[in-house]
Design a protein around this motif. Sequence first.
Motif, PDB file in Angstrom:
ATOM      1  N   CYS A  65       0.838  -1.202   0.000  1.00 10.70           N
ATOM      2  CA  CYS A  65       0.000   0.000   0.000  1.00 10.70           C
ATOM      3  C   CYS A  65       0.873   1.252   0.000  1.00 10.70           C
ATOM      4  CB  CYS A  65      -0.945  -0.011   1.206  1.00 10.70           C
ATOM      5  SG  CYS A  65      -2.371   1.084   1.030  1.00 10.70           S
ATOM      6  N   ASN A  66       1.817   1.306  -0.936  1.00  9.64           N
ATOM      7  CA  ASN A  66       2.691   2.480  -1.059  1.00  9.64           C
ATOM      8  C   ASN A  66       2.064   3.477  -2.023  1.00  9.64           C
ATOM      9  OD1 ASN A  66       4.362   1.032   0.601  1.00  9.64           O
ATOM     10  ND2 ASN A  66       5.832   0.478  -1.004  1.00  9.64           N
ATOM     11  N   VAL A  67       1.010   4.150  -1.564  1.00 12.21           N
ATOM     12  CA  VAL A  67       0.233   5.003  -2.461  1.00 12.21           C
ATOM     13  C   VAL A  67       0.600   6.481  -2.344  1.00 12.21           C
ATOM     14  CG1 VAL A  67      -1.706   3.413  -2.536  1.00 12.21           C
ATOM     15  CG2 VAL A  67      -1.609   5.160  -0.740  1.00 12.21           C
ATOM     16  N   MET A  68       1.442   6.816  -1.405  1.00 15.08           N
ATOM     17  CA  MET A  68       1.780   8.225  -1.192  1.00 15.08           C
ATOM     18  C   MET A  68       2.925   8.709  -2.068  1.00 15.08           C
ATOM     19  SD  MET A  68      -0.399   9.296   0.968  1.00 15.08           S
ATOM     20  CE  MET A  68      -1.507   8.800   2.296  1.00 15.08           C
ATOM     21  N   GLU A  69       3.718   7.766  -2.591  1.00 16.05           N
ATOM     22  CA  GLU A  69       4.886   8.135  -3.382  1.00 16.05           C
ATOM     23  C   GLU A  69       4.726   7.669  -4.821  1.00 16.05           C
ATOM     24  OE1 GLU A  69       8.275   6.539  -1.477  1.00 16.05           O
ATOM     25  OE2 GLU A  69       7.946   7.593   0.414  1.00 16.05           O
ATOM     26  N   PRO A  70       5.134   8.490  -5.796  1.00 18.50           N
ATOM     27  CA  PRO A  70       4.972   8.124  -7.213  1.00 18.50           C
ATOM     28  C   PRO A  70       5.996   7.084  -7.654  1.00 18.50           C
ATOM     29  CG  PRO A  70       6.138  10.199  -7.033  1.00 18.50           C
ATOM     30  CD  PRO A  70       5.738   9.822  -5.627  1.00 18.50           C
ATOM     31  N   ASN A  71       5.806   6.590  -8.877  1.00 20.12           N
ATOM     32  CA  ASN A  71       6.763   5.705  -9.550  1.00 20.12           C
ATOM     33  C   ASN A  71       7.057   4.427  -8.761  1.00 20.12           C
ATOM     34  OD1 ASN A  71       7.064   7.728 -11.586  1.00 20.12           O
ATOM     35  ND2 ASN A  71       8.541   8.779 -10.262  1.00 20.12           N
ATOM     36  N   GLN A  72       6.012   3.783  -8.292  1.00 18.12           N
ATOM     37  CA  GLN A  72       6.181   2.520  -7.571  1.00 18.12           C
ATOM     38  C   GLN A  72       6.453   1.381  -8.557  1.00 18.12           C
ATOM     39  OE1 GLN A  72       6.103   1.966  -4.083  1.00 18.12           O
ATOM     40  NE2 GLN A  72       6.329   4.202  -4.153  1.00 18.12           N
ATOM     41  N   ASN A  73       7.321   0.471  -8.156  1.00 18.37           N
ATOM     42  CA  ASN A  73       7.632  -0.712  -8.963  1.00 18.37           C
ATOM     43  C   ASN A  73       7.982  -1.851  -8.007  1.00 18.37           C
ATOM     44  OD1 ASN A  73       8.162  -2.395 -11.183  1.00 18.37           O
ATOM     45  ND2 ASN A  73      10.321  -1.809 -11.234  1.00 18.37           N
ATOM     46  N   ASN A  74       6.967  -2.379  -7.351  1.00 20.72           N
ATOM     47  CA  ASN A  74       7.151  -3.400  -6.321  1.00 20.72           C
ATOM     48  C   ASN A  74       6.812  -4.773  -6.888  1.00 20.72           C
ATOM     49  OD1 ASN A  74       7.636  -1.378  -4.183  1.00 20.72           O
ATOM     50  ND2 ASN A  74       5.475  -0.871  -4.506  1.00 20.72           N
ATOM     51  N   ILE A 103      -8.841   7.663  -0.182  1.00 19.00           N
ATOM     52  CA  ILE A 103      -7.576   7.956   0.491  1.00 19.00           C
ATOM     53  C   ILE A 103      -7.209   9.407   0.193  1.00 19.00           C
ATOM     54  CG2 ILE A 103      -5.179   7.245   0.811  1.00 19.00           C
ATOM     55  CD1 ILE A 103      -5.876   4.593  -0.535  1.00 19.00           C
ATOM     56  N   PRO A 104      -7.212  10.274   1.171  1.00 18.02           N
ATOM     57  CA  PRO A 104      -6.896  11.688   0.905  1.00 18.02           C
ATOM     58  C   PRO A 104      -5.428  11.912   0.554  1.00 18.02           C
ATOM     59  CG  PRO A 104      -7.119  11.291   3.272  1.00 18.02           C
ATOM     60  CD  PRO A 104      -7.541  10.020   2.593  1.00 18.02           C
ATOM     61  N   GLY A 105      -5.195  12.856  -0.356  1.00 16.58           N
ATOM     62  CA  GLY A 105      -3.835  13.276  -0.656  1.00 16.58           C
ATOM     63  C   GLY A 105      -3.040  12.370  -1.560  1.00 16.58           C
ATOM     64  N   VAL A 106      -3.704  11.526  -2.358  1.00 17.06           N
ATOM     65  CA  VAL A 106      -2.955  10.594  -3.204  1.00 17.06           C
ATOM     66  C   VAL A 106      -3.261  10.801  -4.687  1.00 17.06           C
ATOM     67  CG1 VAL A 106      -2.764   8.853  -1.400  1.00 17.06           C
ATOM     68  CG2 VAL A 106      -4.742   8.824  -2.942  1.00 17.06           C
ATOM     69  N   VAL A 107      -3.771  11.947  -5.056  1.00 16.35           N
ATOM     70  CA  VAL A 107      -4.107  12.212  -6.452  1.00 16.35           C
ATOM     71  C   VAL A 107      -2.855  12.081  -7.325  1.00 16.35           C
ATOM     72  CG1 VAL A 107      -4.982  13.919  -8.088  1.00 16.35           C
ATOM     73  CG2 VAL A 107      -5.987  13.737  -5.790  1.00 16.35           C
ATOM     74  N   GLY A 108      -2.927  11.218  -8.329  1.00 13.92           N
ATOM     75  CA  GLY A 108      -1.815  11.032  -9.255  1.00 13.92           C
ATOM     76  C   GLY A 108      -0.828   9.967  -8.847  1.00 13.92           C
ATOM     77  N   THR A 109      -0.854   9.544  -7.602  1.00 13.97           N
ATOM     78  CA  THR A 109       0.099   8.514  -7.159  1.00 13.97           C
ATOM     79  C   THR A 109      -0.570   7.172  -6.881  1.00 13.97           C
ATOM     80  OG1 THR A 109      -0.115   9.214  -4.845  1.00 13.97           O
ATOM     81  CG2 THR A 109       1.645  10.223  -6.151  1.00 13.97           C
ATOM     82  N   CYS A 110      -1.840   7.180  -6.583  1.00 12.65           N
ATOM     83  CA  CYS A 110      -2.556   5.942  -6.246  1.00 12.65           C
ATOM     84  C   CYS A 110      -3.107   5.272  -7.508  1.00 12.65           C
ATOM     85  CB  CYS A 110      -3.693   6.248  -5.271  1.00 12.65           C
ATOM     86  SG  CYS A 110      -4.647   4.806  -4.743  1.00 12.65           S
ATOM     87  N   LYS A 111      -2.975   3.952  -7.574  1.00  8.42           N
ATOM     88  CA  LYS A 111      -3.482   3.176  -8.705  1.00  8.42           C
ATOM     89  C   LYS A 111      -4.518   2.172  -8.208  1.00  8.42           C
ATOM     90  CE  LYS A 111      -0.265   5.226 -11.128  1.00  8.42           C
ATOM     91  NZ  LYS A 111      -0.590   6.343 -12.045  1.00  8.42           N
ATOM     92  N   GLU A 112      -5.308   1.651  -9.131  1.00 10.08           N
ATOM     93  CA  GLU A 112      -6.320   0.662  -8.765  1.00 10.08           C
ATOM     94  C   GLU A 112      -6.186  -0.610  -9.581  1.00 10.08           C
ATOM     95  OE1 GLU A 112     -10.207   2.402  -8.756  1.00 10.08           O
ATOM     96  OE2 GLU A 112      -9.759   3.735  -7.082  1.00 10.08           O
ATOM     97  N   THR A 113      -4.967  -0.899 -10.024  1.00 10.37           N
ATOM     98  CA  THR A 113      -4.673  -2.138 -10.743  1.00 10.37           C
ATOM     99  C   THR A 113      -3.300  -2.645 -10.331  1.00 10.37           C
ATOM    100  OG1 THR A 113      -3.638  -0.995 -12.616  1.00 10.37           O
ATOM    101  CG2 THR A 113      -6.019  -1.411 -12.768  1.00 10.37           C
ATOM    102  N   PHE A 114      -3.034  -3.911 -10.647  1.00 10.32           N
ATOM    103  CA  PHE A 114      -1.686  -4.460 -10.543  1.00 10.32           C
ATOM    104  C   PHE A 114      -1.486  -5.411 -11.720  1.00 10.32           C
ATOM    105  CE2 PHE A 114      -4.460  -7.243  -8.134  1.00 10.32           C
ATOM    106  CZ  PHE A 114      -4.025  -8.532  -8.425  1.00 10.32           C
ATOM    107  N   ASN A 115      -0.245  -5.797 -11.985  1.00  9.52           N
ATOM    108  CA  ASN A 115       0.077  -6.584 -13.166  1.00  9.52           C
ATOM    109  C   ASN A 115       0.492  -8.003 -12.800  1.00  9.52           C
ATOM    110  OD1 ASN A 115      -0.303  -4.348 -14.953  1.00  9.52           O
ATOM    111  ND2 ASN A 115       1.703  -3.563 -14.335  1.00  9.52           N
ATOM    112  N   LEU A 116       0.069  -8.952 -13.623  1.00  4.18           N
ATOM    113  CA  LEU A 116       0.381 -10.369 -13.427  1.00  4.18           C
ATOM    114  C   LEU A 116       1.304 -10.845 -14.540  1.00  4.18           C
ATOM    115  CD1 LEU A 116      -0.117 -13.133 -12.026  1.00  4.18           C
ATOM    116  CD2 LEU A 116      -2.162 -13.366 -13.476  1.00  4.18           C
TER     117      LEU A 116
END
Length: 281
Positions: A65-74, A103-116
């Motif tokens: 749940c790393n939604v506060m920081e951009p460019n996540q690649n976990n 989730i407040p304050g996460v505009v542009g950084t939060c996503k609602e998908t993941f990749n398989l």
Amino acid sequence: MGLCSTLTCLLCFTLPRYYSAEQVLLLDSKESQAELGWTSHPSNGWEEISGVDENYKPIRTYQVCNVMEPNQNNWLQTGWIPRQNGQRIFIELKFTLRDCNSIPGVVGTCKETFNLYYIESDFDLGRHIKESKYIKIDTIAADESFTQGDLGERKMKLNTEVREIGHLNKRGFHLGFQDVGACVALVSVRVYYKKCLSTVQNLAVFPDTVAEAAFSTLVEVRGTCVNNSEVDMDNPPRMHCSAEGEWLVPIGKCTCSAGFEEKDGSCAGKKQFTVSIDLLE
């Protein structure tokens, strides 16, 4: 309570088919009694935790749940999964995903998908994740996402998605899950292939048969006549195993040999009746 810790609260045939498909299980994360020990990179990405499933059974899950920081690649990589005889492999995912709007304050950084993803190999690749070698299966989205209000009511809105891979050539594979900034928990991962179960039809035995990889491919299987029966040479018994692991309508037959009669799918000896006549002098 952090965002992650809140997640722990929780070809079509018209021919008739014979018998349901059998699922040959290759992996079921919910059945693990110990830590799964999958590989997570970087270390502050996917986290293994203890939780409960929809039936309140204790399970091991992974969440991020790393939604506060951009460019996540976990990345999360399963252990090596031997494919056994499977050619067309099914992957069933059960997961929960949080609505970014809740989730407040996460505009542009939060996503609602993941990749398989998946990667084939003849051996266990260990704990090294080769991102560039992975083949993408799909982007996974939730039909339902949960909100802060759902958390208060302990309603996590479980999603189920099934994907498939094939035709596989190597002895096994790893699955990879890539998070790019979602608040998601993998509740369970099931991996399996399908086969047509051994059956008897028209006095012929048809063995277990693994379904082929291609959806439109049928595997023709010749039946073996049961004991005390003979094949009809003009119309030998055969059936087709579909890619879904279902037998299609049988063709041909065997017939009971002389002195035998059909009974409950086998050939039994005919009863001999002896008539005793007493002659009175």
